[in-house]
Design a protein around this motif. Structure first.
Motif, PDB file in Angstrom:
ATOM      1  N   LYS A 159      -8.419  -2.905  -7.139  1.00 53.16           N
ATOM      2  CA  LYS A 159      -7.213  -2.873  -6.314  1.00 53.16           C
ATOM      3  C   LYS A 159      -5.936  -3.089  -7.123  1.00 53.16           C
ATOM      4  O   LYS A 159      -4.876  -2.603  -6.756  1.00 53.16           O
ATOM      5  CB  LYS A 159      -7.289  -3.963  -5.236  1.00 53.16           C
TER       6      LYS A 159
ATOM      7  N   ARG B 104      -1.641   0.221  -5.040  1.00 50.74           N
ATOM      8  CA  ARG B 104      -3.059  -0.118  -5.073  1.00 50.74           C
ATOM      9  C   ARG B 104      -3.896   1.151  -5.251  1.00 50.74           C
ATOM     10  O   ARG B 104      -3.551   2.220  -4.768  1.00 50.74           O
ATOM     11  CB  ARG B 104      -3.460  -0.798  -3.774  1.00 50.74           C
TER      12      ARG B 104
ATOM     13  N   ASP C 278       0.804  -1.218   0.000  1.00 47.93           N
ATOM     14  CA  ASP C 278       0.000   0.000   0.000  1.00 47.93           C
ATOM     15  C   ASP C 278       0.838   1.270   0.000  1.00 47.93           C
ATOM     16  O   ASP C 278       0.292   2.372  -0.048  1.00 47.93           O
ATOM     17  CB  ASP C 278      -0.934   0.013   1.215  1.00 47.93           C
TER      18      ASP C 278
END
Length: 344
Positions: free
Chosen positions: A173, A164, A43
């Motif tokens: 995603k 993402r 992330d």
């Protein structure tokens, strides 16, 4: 012991107990109890950090997912340890269009098999390695080798791991696999290609494909083994040596998922589907109706032997830079510590 404020983690979009433990909030709570925050590698907006999903370059990090990147990182000298392994078999197949005239594995002889490739990639080209292992497995079942077919390499310049939520993903995603292969099939440049997992089932269904050869549940583990079978839980050696108890706590938390999934099968499938980004029916089709019974974390001798076999394949095909001893890569101490805790 040096103080520790945060740790890094990453997992692949696949059925893993680490993924489920993360989604349930168990991982965050376990580390927060020790005053440590958990940060996600995948992330991160920093491409250098995201690259550690493959390179395992960050200290105080742990990972569970496909085994090609950690094998490659260890081969390149990165000091990591395998502290657990999960074996969850999955759909693996060679597929073709009905119009191709390819109906069974023996029909592959002389045909064009698509293989994805990232020629400018600085990390291991795990998608190419995965496809080639699947192709080699399928051909071996018919007494054929890769010289009996035409391997057509399909080049892509897109990075393996974009952050993402990137706008290029149209609100999803991540980028789903097999796009290059599907386009090449539609253009008539290839006859067949390899797919696996829930995404592979969905794609084969969508195009009405013929499953030419399916071997994800073959009784011979040397046929089944690929990037997703089995999936190791790895930690960097510094993390293990400086904070052994935290690693043991992590292993215990991930280990608890097996019994939780047995008691909550529908929830387990729902969380796996959410991680991959597919419907729950696709998970059951790809991993079997008892997928919730195959989320244990262990270190069985046959699992380690499977890694060793796959390492030799990757070495033979030039995917890893050097040989190493897979059995020395395994560290059983955290799992043994958990077993003693449970026994006590």
């Amino acid at each position: 012991m040096p103080s520790l404020d945060s740790v890094w983690y990453t997992r692949c979009p696949a059925p893993t107990p680490l993924s489920i433990a993360h989604q349930l909030g168990w991982i965050d709570r376990q580390f927060q109890a020790s005053g440590v925050s958990v940060r996600s590698i995948r992330d991160s907006k920093d491409p250098t950090v995201r690259q550690s999903h493959f390179t395992h370059a960050l200290d105080y990090s742990f990972r569970q997912g496909g085994n090609i990147p950690p094998i490659w990182a260890r081969s390149g000298g990165r000091e990591t340890r395998v502290v657990g392994i999960t074996t969850t078999d999955e759909f693996q197949a060679i597929i073709a269009l009905p119009s191709s005239g390819i109906a069974k594995g023996a029909d592959l002889k002389g045909r064009r098999l698509g293989v994805p490739r990232k020629p400018g990639e600085k990390i291991v080209d795990f998608q190419r390695a995965t496809a080639l292992k699947g192709i080699v497995s399928a051909l071996s079942l018919e007494g054929l080798g890769h010289a009996d077919v035409e391997l057509v390499y399909l080049d892509s310049t897109e990075a393996s791991l974009i952050e993402r939520g990137n706008a290029a993903f149209l609100g999803l995603k991540r980028r789903y696999p097999y796009g290059e292969e599907l386009l090449a099939l539609a253009r008539g440049e290839i006859d067949t290609f390899f797919v696996k997992g829930a995404e592979g089932v969905v794609l084969a269904n969508q195009i009405g494909a013929v499953v030419v050869s399916e071997f994800g549940f073959h009784p011979d583990p040397k046929i089944r083994i690929n990037n997703g079978t089995p999936r190791p839980l790895t930690v960097d050696a510094r993390f293990l040596s400086e904070h052994f108890d935290l690693v043991a706590d992590l292993v215990e938390t991930v280990t608890r998922i097996a019994s939780w999934a047995e008691a909550n099968p529908d929830d387990a499938v729902r969380l796996i589907a959410s991680e991959i980004g597919v419907g729950e029916d696709a998970v059951r089709a790809a991993n079997g109706p008892d997928v919730h019974r195959h989320l244990a974390l262990s270190l069985e001798d046959e699992q380690v032997a499977a890694f060793d076999h796959f390492k030799h394949f990757l070495l033979e095909w030039g995917f890893i830079p050097a040989d190493f001893n897979v059995f020395d890569w395994i560290d059983r101490r955290p799992l043994e510590a958990v077993s003693r805790r449970i026994a006590a």
